[in-house]
Design a protein around this motif. Structure first.
Motif, short mmCIF file in Angstrom:
data_model
loop_
_atom_site.label_atom_id
_atom_site.label_comp_id
_atom_site.label_asym_id
_atom_site.label_seq_id
_atom_site.Cartn_x
_atom_site.Cartn_y
_atom_site.Cartn_z
N LEU A 17 42.23 11.42 49.06
CA LEU A 17 43.39 11.47 48.18
C LEU A 17 44.60 10.81 48.84
O LEU A 17 45.40 10.15 48.17
CB LEU A 17 43.70 12.91 47.79
N SER A 18 44.73 11.00 50.14
CA SER A 18 45.82 10.36 50.86
C SER A 18 45.66 8.85 50.87
O SER A 18 46.62 8.09 50.72
CB SER A 18 45.87 10.89 52.30
N ALA A 19 44.40 8.37 51.02
CA ALA A 19 44.14 6.93 51.09
C ALA A 19 44.47 6.23 49.78
O ALA A 19 44.88 5.06 49.78
CB ALA A 19 42.68 6.69 51.46
N VAL A 20 44.30 6.91 48.64
CA VAL A 20 44.52 6.26 47.34
C VAL A 20 45.89 6.55 46.76
O VAL A 20 46.28 5.95 45.75
CB VAL A 20 43.43 6.67 46.32
N TRP A 52 39.96 14.35 32.48
CA TRP A 52 40.14 13.89 33.84
C TRP A 52 41.11 12.72 33.88
O TRP A 52 41.04 11.82 33.05
CB TRP A 52 38.81 13.45 34.44
N LYS A 53 42.00 12.72 34.87
CA LYS A 53 42.96 11.62 35.03
C LYS A 53 42.50 10.70 36.15
O LYS A 53 42.20 11.15 37.26
CB LYS A 53 44.36 12.17 35.34
N LEU A 54 42.45 9.41 35.86
CA LEU A 54 42.10 8.42 36.87
C LEU A 54 43.28 8.21 37.80
O LEU A 54 44.38 7.88 37.36
CB LEU A 54 41.73 7.10 36.20
N ILE A 55 43.06 8.40 39.10
CA ILE A 55 44.13 8.14 40.07
C ILE A 55 43.83 6.92 40.93
O ILE A 55 44.72 6.44 41.64
CB ILE A 55 44.40 9.36 40.96
N TYR A 56 42.59 6.41 40.85
CA TYR A 56 42.26 5.21 41.63
C TYR A 56 41.00 4.56 41.09
O TYR A 56 40.03 5.23 40.76
CB TYR A 56 42.03 5.57 43.10
N SER A 57 41.06 3.24 40.99
CA SER A 57 39.88 2.43 40.68
C SER A 57 39.94 1.18 41.54
O SER A 57 40.93 0.44 41.49
CB SER A 57 39.82 2.05 39.20
N SER A 58 38.91 0.95 42.33
CA SER A 58 38.88 -0.26 43.15
C SER A 58 38.84 -1.50 42.28
O SER A 58 39.30 -2.58 42.70
CB SER A 58 37.66 -0.23 44.08
N THR A 63 33.25 8.68 41.54
CA THR A 63 32.12 7.98 40.92
C THR A 63 32.04 6.57 41.47
O THR A 63 33.03 5.99 41.92
CB THR A 63 32.24 7.93 39.39
N ARG A 64 30.82 6.01 41.37
CA ARG A 64 30.59 4.60 41.73
C ARG A 64 29.89 3.95 40.54
O ARG A 64 28.85 4.41 40.10
CB ARG A 64 29.77 4.49 43.01
N GLY A 65 30.49 2.86 40.04
CA GLY A 65 30.02 2.23 38.82
C GLY A 65 28.89 1.25 39.05
O GLY A 65 28.50 0.94 40.18
N ASP A 66 28.38 0.74 37.92
CA ASP A 66 27.23 -0.17 37.99
C ASP A 66 27.61 -1.54 38.53
O ASP A 66 26.74 -2.38 38.76
CB ASP A 66 26.56 -0.29 36.62
N ARG A 67 28.89 -1.79 38.72
CA ARG A 67 29.33 -3.04 39.35
C ARG A 67 30.07 -2.77 40.64
O ARG A 67 30.86 -3.59 41.11
CB ARG A 67 30.20 -3.84 38.38
N GLY A 68 29.80 -1.63 41.23
CA GLY A 68 30.35 -1.30 42.53
C GLY A 68 31.73 -0.68 42.52
O GLY A 68 32.31 -0.44 43.59
N GLU A 69 32.28 -0.36 41.34
CA GLU A 69 33.61 0.21 41.29
C GLU A 69 33.63 1.62 41.86
O GLU A 69 32.80 2.46 41.51
CB GLU A 69 34.15 0.27 39.86
N LEU A 70 34.59 1.88 42.72
CA LEU A 70 34.85 3.23 43.21
C LEU A 70 36.00 3.79 42.40
O LEU A 70 37.07 3.17 42.30
CB LEU A 70 35.22 3.20 44.69
N ARG A 71 35.79 4.96 41.81
CA ARG A 71 36.83 5.59 41.01
C ARG A 71 37.02 7.03 41.48
O ARG A 71 36.06 7.72 41.81
CB ARG A 71 36.48 5.58 39.51
N VAL A 72 38.29 7.47 41.46
CA VAL A 72 38.63 8.84 41.85
C VAL A 72 39.41 9.46 40.70
O VAL A 72 40.40 8.86 40.21
CB VAL A 72 39.47 8.87 43.13
#
Length: 276
Positions: free
Chosen positions: A82-85, A131-137, A263-272
């Motif tokens: 959480l600190s990193a994002v 759920w609220k998205l706080i980060y998506s690579s 979560t990690r998506g089908d195209r490599g997305e990291l989401r928090v």
């Protein structure tokens, strides 16, 4: 140095400390499980519902100390992520170094917590809610589509991305992506604010993978034009849909507790996500 230890929890489970300051409005640096949170506005613990509220310049997070901090090692790694994002504007402001740090923090948390098993009812039930998205690579690509084609967020188009939510109902299998968007307009007209709801159905594949199938998009104006009726945009027939856009996708839930999901998506997305 002032310090807050939450009552009724072992001191090793949660400790928030910050340098004393004469100005109540100054940003402070907090330490929690050894992780440093900079430029925080405040941290508040509610005795009524036993939740911690962490507010920074770019992000507001509510955490449940009872369910989230029972394992100090996992809790420390969760707060490290959480600190990193924090402060990355959901990933839109992320540099290559920010992406690397977030991915490394997520991998540490995933390895420590172990795999998620959504075939267990109690685990599946944790998906329920908003759920609220706080980060998506993927947002580092500077488009609203992430790693998929989408309108750019920048000077080419006057689009401002607002909050992004996922609304999940484990009983009806509804899975809605909800996006707030502001469209700029030439002076003297006010900007157009709208909420787009991308409705899906979902199904579980294996123990931790979720497949979503797109159904329709509903666009509703808000703000000055909130009186306008919503507009439904139906699903494009499969025969007319490009092969690169099937209307479905999948992702793996790699970490989840009562208030945080990775979560990690089908195209490599990291989401928090955090529970809203």
């Amino acid at each position: 140095m002032a310090s807050l230890i939450l009552s009724n929890l072992p001191s090793s489970h949660l400790s928030l400390s910050y340098p004393s300051t004469s100005s109540s409005s100054s940003s402070r640096e907090f330490h929690c499980f050894g992780q440093k949170f900079q430029s925080l506005k405040w941290v508040q613990f509610s005795k009524r519902n036993r939740r911690i509220s962490i507010v920074s310049q770019k992000m507001s997070i509510d955490l449940d100390p009872v369910s989230s901090f029972l394992d100090p090692s996992v809790s420390s790694l969760k707060l490290k992520l959480l600190s990193a994002v924090s402060g990355l504007n959901r990933g839109l402001a992320a540099s290559e170094d920010d992406l690397r740090k977030a991915d490394e923090a997520a991998k540490e948390l995933e390895a420590s917590a172990g795999p998620v098993d959504l075939s267990i009812k109690d685990e599946l039930d944790k998906l329920q809610g908003r759920w609220k998205l706080i980060y998506s690579s993927a947002f580092s690509s500077r488009t609203l589509g992430g790693s998929r084609p989408g309108p750019p967020t920048g000077r080419l188009l006057p689009i401002t991305l607002g909050q992004v939510f996922q609304r999940i109902d484990v009983v009806s299998k509804d899975f809605d992506n909800i996006v707030d968007i502001e469209l700029g307009a030439p002076w003297p007209f006010p900007p157009l604010e709208l909420t787009a709801t991308l409705a899906h159905k979902f199904e579980l594949e294996g123990t931790s993978k979720i497949k979503i199938i797109f159904e329709k998009t509903t666009v509703k104006t808000t703000g000055n034009f909130s009186q306008l009726p919503p507009l439904d945009i139906p699903r494009i027939p499969d025969s007319l849909r490009p092969s690169s856009n099937t209307g479905s996708g999948d992702f793996e839930v790699t970490y989840m507790d009562s208030d945080t999901r990775v979560t990690r998506g089908d195209r490599g997305e990291l989401r928090v996500f955090v529970i809203a």
